[in-house]
Design a protein around this motif. Structure first.
Motif, PDB file in Angstrom:
ATOM      1  N   ASP A 204       0.829  -1.209   0.000  1.00 29.03           N
ATOM      2  CA  ASP A 204       0.000   0.000   0.000  1.00 29.03           C
ATOM      3  C   ASP A 204       0.861   1.255   0.000  1.00 29.03           C
ATOM      4  N   GLN A 205       1.915   1.250   0.798  1.00 30.11           N
ATOM      5  CA  GLN A 205       2.819   2.404   0.826  1.00 30.11           C
ATOM      6  C   GLN A 205       3.515   2.571  -0.523  1.00 30.11           C
ATOM      7  N   ALA A 206       3.955   1.455  -1.102  1.00 35.57           N
ATOM      8  CA  ALA A 206       4.625   1.524  -2.398  1.00 35.57           C
ATOM      9  C   ALA A 206       3.696   2.073  -3.474  1.00 35.57           C
ATOM     10  N   ARG A 207       2.450   1.640  -3.468  1.00 37.91           N
ATOM     11  CA  ARG A 207       1.495   2.144  -4.439  1.00 37.91           C
ATOM     12  C   ARG A 207       1.313   3.657  -4.293  1.00 37.91           C
ATOM     13  N   ALA A 208       1.181   4.133  -3.063  1.00 35.44           N
ATOM     14  CA  ALA A 208       0.993   5.567  -2.827  1.00 35.44           C
ATOM     15  C   ALA A 208       2.197   6.360  -3.317  1.00 35.44           C
ATOM     16  N   ILE A 209       3.390   5.837  -3.078  1.00 32.99           N
ATOM     17  CA  ILE A 209       4.611   6.531  -3.481  1.00 32.99           C
ATOM     18  C   ILE A 209       4.739   6.572  -5.000  1.00 32.99           C
ATOM     19  N   LEU A 210       4.494   5.451  -5.643  1.00 34.67           N
ATOM     20  CA  LEU A 210       4.632   5.399  -7.102  1.00 34.67           C
ATOM     21  C   LEU A 210       3.576   6.237  -7.806  1.00 34.67           C
ATOM     22  N   THR A 211       2.332   6.162  -7.358  1.00 31.68           N
ATOM     23  CA  THR A 211       1.274   6.931  -8.032  1.00 31.68           C
ATOM     24  C   THR A 211       1.453   8.423  -7.816  1.00 31.68           C
ATOM     25  N   ALA A 212       1.988   8.811  -6.658  1.00 36.16           N
ATOM     26  CA  ALA A 212       2.284  10.233  -6.448  1.00 36.16           C
ATOM     27  C   ALA A 212       3.353  10.698  -7.426  1.00 36.16           C
ATOM     28  N   GLY A 213       4.388   9.894  -7.610  1.00 35.28           N
ATOM     29  CA  GLY A 213       5.427  10.246  -8.573  1.00 35.28           C
ATOM     30  C   GLY A 213       4.902  10.301  -9.989  1.00 35.28           C
ATOM     31  N   MET A 214       4.039   9.349 -10.334  1.00 34.04           N
ATOM     32  CA  MET A 214       3.451   9.343 -11.674  1.00 34.04           C
ATOM     33  C   MET A 214       2.619  10.593 -11.918  1.00 34.04           C
ATOM     34  N   ALA A 215       1.937  11.064 -10.886  1.00 26.93           N
ATOM     35  CA  ALA A 215       1.131  12.290 -11.022  1.00 26.93           C
ATOM     36  C   ALA A 215       2.004  13.504 -11.285  1.00 26.93           C
ATOM     37  N   LYS A 216       3.287  13.400 -10.907  1.00 22.41           N
ATOM     38  CA  LYS A 216       4.243  14.490 -11.162  1.00 22.41           C
ATOM     39  C   LYS A 216       4.995  14.294 -12.475  1.00 22.41           C
ATOM     40  N   GLY A 217       4.612  13.273 -13.245  1.00 20.70           N
ATOM     41  CA  GLY A 217       5.244  13.043 -14.539  1.00 20.70           C
ATOM     42  C   GLY A 217       6.420  12.091 -14.519  1.00 20.70           C
ATOM     43  N   LEU A 218       6.698  11.464 -13.380  1.00 20.67           N
ATOM     44  CA  LEU A 218       7.790  10.498 -13.300  1.00 20.67           C
ATOM     45  C   LEU A 218       7.280   9.109 -13.681  1.00 20.67           C
ATOM     46  N   HIS A 219       8.155   8.307 -14.235  1.00 17.53           N
ATOM     47  CA  HIS A 219       7.803   6.957 -14.661  1.00 17.53           C
ATOM     48  C   HIS A 219       8.249   5.963 -13.587  1.00 17.53           C
ATOM     49  N   PRO A 220       7.441   4.943 -13.297  1.00 16.33           N
ATOM     50  CA  PRO A 220       7.758   4.065 -12.168  1.00 16.33           C
ATOM     51  C   PRO A 220       8.722   2.937 -12.501  1.00 16.33           C
ATOM     52  N   ARG A 221       9.479   2.548 -11.494  1.00 11.74           N
ATOM     53  CA  ARG A 221      10.261   1.319 -11.456  1.00 11.74           C
ATOM     54  C   ARG A 221      10.268   0.872  -9.997  1.00 11.74           C
ATOM     55  N   VAL A 222      10.504  -0.389  -9.727  1.00 12.91           N
ATOM     56  CA  VAL A 222      10.292  -0.926  -8.386  1.00 12.91           C
ATOM     57  C   VAL A 222      11.423  -1.868  -7.994  1.00 12.91           C
ATOM     58  N   HIS A 223      11.963  -1.672  -6.774  1.00 10.52           N
ATOM     59  CA  HIS A 223      12.762  -2.706  -6.120  1.00 10.52           C
ATOM     60  C   HIS A 223      11.773  -3.761  -5.620  1.00 10.52           C
ATOM     61  N   ALA A 224      11.777  -4.932  -6.223  1.00 11.30           N
ATOM     62  CA  ALA A 224      10.687  -5.887  -5.982  1.00 11.30           C
ATOM     63  C   ALA A 224      11.210  -7.287  -5.672  1.00 11.30           C
ATOM     64  N   ASN A 225      10.670  -7.892  -4.621  1.00 13.24           N
ATOM     65  CA  ASN A 225      10.855  -9.318  -4.346  1.00 13.24           C
ATOM     66  C   ASN A 225      12.331  -9.705  -4.225  1.00 13.24           C
ATOM     67  N   GLN A 226      13.114  -8.843  -3.586  1.00 12.49           N
ATOM     68  CA  GLN A 226      14.531  -9.161  -3.392  1.00 12.49           C
ATOM     69  C   GLN A 226      14.746 -10.145  -2.252  1.00 12.49           C
ATOM     70  N   LEU A 227      14.177  -9.851  -1.107  1.00 12.24           N
ATOM     71  CA  LEU A 227      14.471 -10.619   0.098  1.00 12.24           C
ATOM     72  C   LEU A 227      13.412 -11.662   0.418  1.00 12.24           C
ATOM     73  N   SER A 228      12.230 -11.509  -0.165  1.00 11.47           N
ATOM     74  CA  SER A 228      11.131 -12.424   0.142  1.00 11.47           C
ATOM     75  C   SER A 228      10.035 -12.248  -0.906  1.00 11.47           C
ATOM     76  N   ASN A 229       9.066 -13.163  -0.898  1.00 12.05           N
ATOM     77  CA  ASN A 229       7.883 -12.968  -1.731  1.00 12.05           C
ATOM     78  C   ASN A 229       7.125 -11.741  -1.256  1.00 12.05           C
ATOM     79  N   GLY A 230       6.490 -11.054  -2.176  1.00 21.94           N
ATOM     80  CA  GLY A 230       5.754  -9.855  -1.807  1.00 21.94           C
ATOM     81  C   GLY A 230       5.015  -9.290  -3.000  1.00 21.94           C
ATOM     82  N   PRO A 231       4.387  -8.136  -2.813  1.00 26.14           N
ATOM     83  CA  PRO A 231       3.532  -7.575  -3.865  1.00 26.14           C
ATOM     84  C   PRO A 231       4.260  -6.755  -4.916  1.00 26.14           C
ATOM     85  N   GLY A 232       5.574  -6.578  -4.786  1.00 30.83           N
ATOM     86  CA  GLY A 232       6.285  -5.629  -5.625  1.00 30.83           C
ATOM     87  C   GLY A 232       6.202  -5.886  -7.112  1.00 30.83           C
TER      88      GLY A 232
END
Length: 390
Positions: free
Chosen positions: A209-237
């Protein structure tokens, strides 16, 4: 503009199947390349090369596209030698080690931080990297994150806002307040200097949920998303990255079948970072599984002082082939064209008419030697934007 031909190339990797042997690497044997200004204008058999103002004899060596390092963390100060030594003695890596670098980075001057970037870029260029992305994430205050991006933007167009690397130690008791800062004043200060917005979606960092809020806020400012995802464990990234059409989901070490399917069906590149697994003795990403599902894979260094202190793309290629199930051809493609895809670029990562003239001459007859001779300095010469830099 003057023209330069590189002739007598034993094996030319174009990454354009239509130009060579119809393989993904688009191999041309006994080849030549012509550069005009900062662009490639011709490729083909050496005997058919057009007249040019100057020529370089490759003497039977291989030429490949310049490496595209699409994930690095170069705006930092200090190192974490003691942490690495302890980890190699049995202590597992956790995300909290980032805070050590935060303290050193905040204390450094702009000149010190800029000199560090130049040092590691020079190091990478000697090893064939001609394009790199880099991130903030070691300041974690409005002022320090903004200055990190200002410094980064002096050296590359591929700049990523990563205020959401970990929760700032200043907000240890108020992670929600830190998310508000990252999506509010910090984003406002940082967005003018960045192309991308990123988040470390992981236990100990930011949840889905926090990651979604951070990425969508950046997208609203014209930034394109990328994600550090699933490095240490399974997760939603990973699935969040695909849902938001992020250019890249980075690490992808722990994947469910649903994660792999999402990557295969979406446009998000799976960027694998074997230096991190090497340096933390963690499980290797299963590149074979991802590739066989039909997803696009990139390789990158993840150069950072904590978990992957390498600037060497050839080293990462060797690791990918030895320990991640990739063929030498797949690893090279992922370190060049794959990196370009992870940055959503079509002008780099290939040697074809119209592409930027980023080329590497290897002291070897084939690109396979990058994995066949690990640790050997095989880069003989580098052209970046048409200029010979090495």
């Amino acid at each position: 503009m003057t023209t330069t031909a590189i002739t007598n190339i034993a094996s030319l990797v174009t990454n354009d199947p239509s130009l060579g042997d119809n393989s993904p690497l688009g191999l041309i044997t006994d080849a030549a390349v012509v550069i005009e200004g900062d662009r490639v204008v011709w490729t083909g058999e050496s005997s058919k090369a057009p007249a040019t103002d100057s020529a370089v004899d490759a003497s039977g060596r291989a030429v490949i596209p310049g490496f595209v390092d699409s994930h690095s963390h170069l705006i930092f100060a200090g190192d974490r030698t003691q942490e690495f030594n302890a980890r190699m003695s049995g202590r597992p890596y956790t995300a909290g080690g980032i805070r050590t670098t935060v303290a050193a980075t905040r204390a450094a001057t702009d000149d010190e931080l800029s000199a560090n970037v130049v040092r590691y870029l020079t190091e990478a260029l000697r090893q064939g990297t001609t394009t790199f992305e880099t991130k903030s994430g070691y300041g974690l205050t409005v002022e320090d994150e903004a200055r990190a991006l200002r410094i980064a933007a002096r050296h590359t167009d591929e700049v990523t806002y990563l205020g959401a690397h970990v929760v700032s130690p200043d907000y240890a008791d108020d992670p929600a307040g830190y998310v508000d800062l990252v999506t509010g004043p910090m984003l406002d200060a940082c967005a003018p200097y960045a192309r991308w917005v990123d988040v470390f979606c992981e236990k100990g960092a930011f949840d889905g949920d926090q990651a979604r809020a951070i990425l969508t806020a950046g997208m609203a400012k014209g930034l394109h998303p990328r994600v550090h995802a699933n490095q240490l464990s399974n997760g939603p990234g990973v699935q969040l990255a695909v849902e938001l059409d992020a250019a890249s989901a980075d690490h992808c070490t722990h994947l469910t079948d649903a994660d792999v399917d999402a990557l295969a069906q979406g446009n998000t590149v799976a960027t694998l970072l074997p230096g991190a697994e090497f340096s933390t003795r963690a499980d290797w990403p299963d590149a074979r599984r991802i590739l066989d599902a039909g997803a696009t894979v990139a390789l990158s260094t993840d150069c950072n002082p904590g978990s992957s202190f390498t600037s060497s793309m050839p080293f990462c290629i060797a690791l990918a082939v030895r320990d991640m199930g990739m063929t030498p051809d797949e690893a090279l493609w992922s370190a060049t064209a794959g990196g370009a895809a992870a940055l959503r670029r079509t002008d780099i990562g290939r040697i074809a008419p119209g592409a930027r003239a980023d080329l590497v001459l290897l002291d070897a007859p084939s690109h396979v030697h990058l994995a066949y001779r690990p640790g050997v300095p095989l880069v003989q010469a580098v052209w970046q934007r048409g200029e010979r830099t090495l």
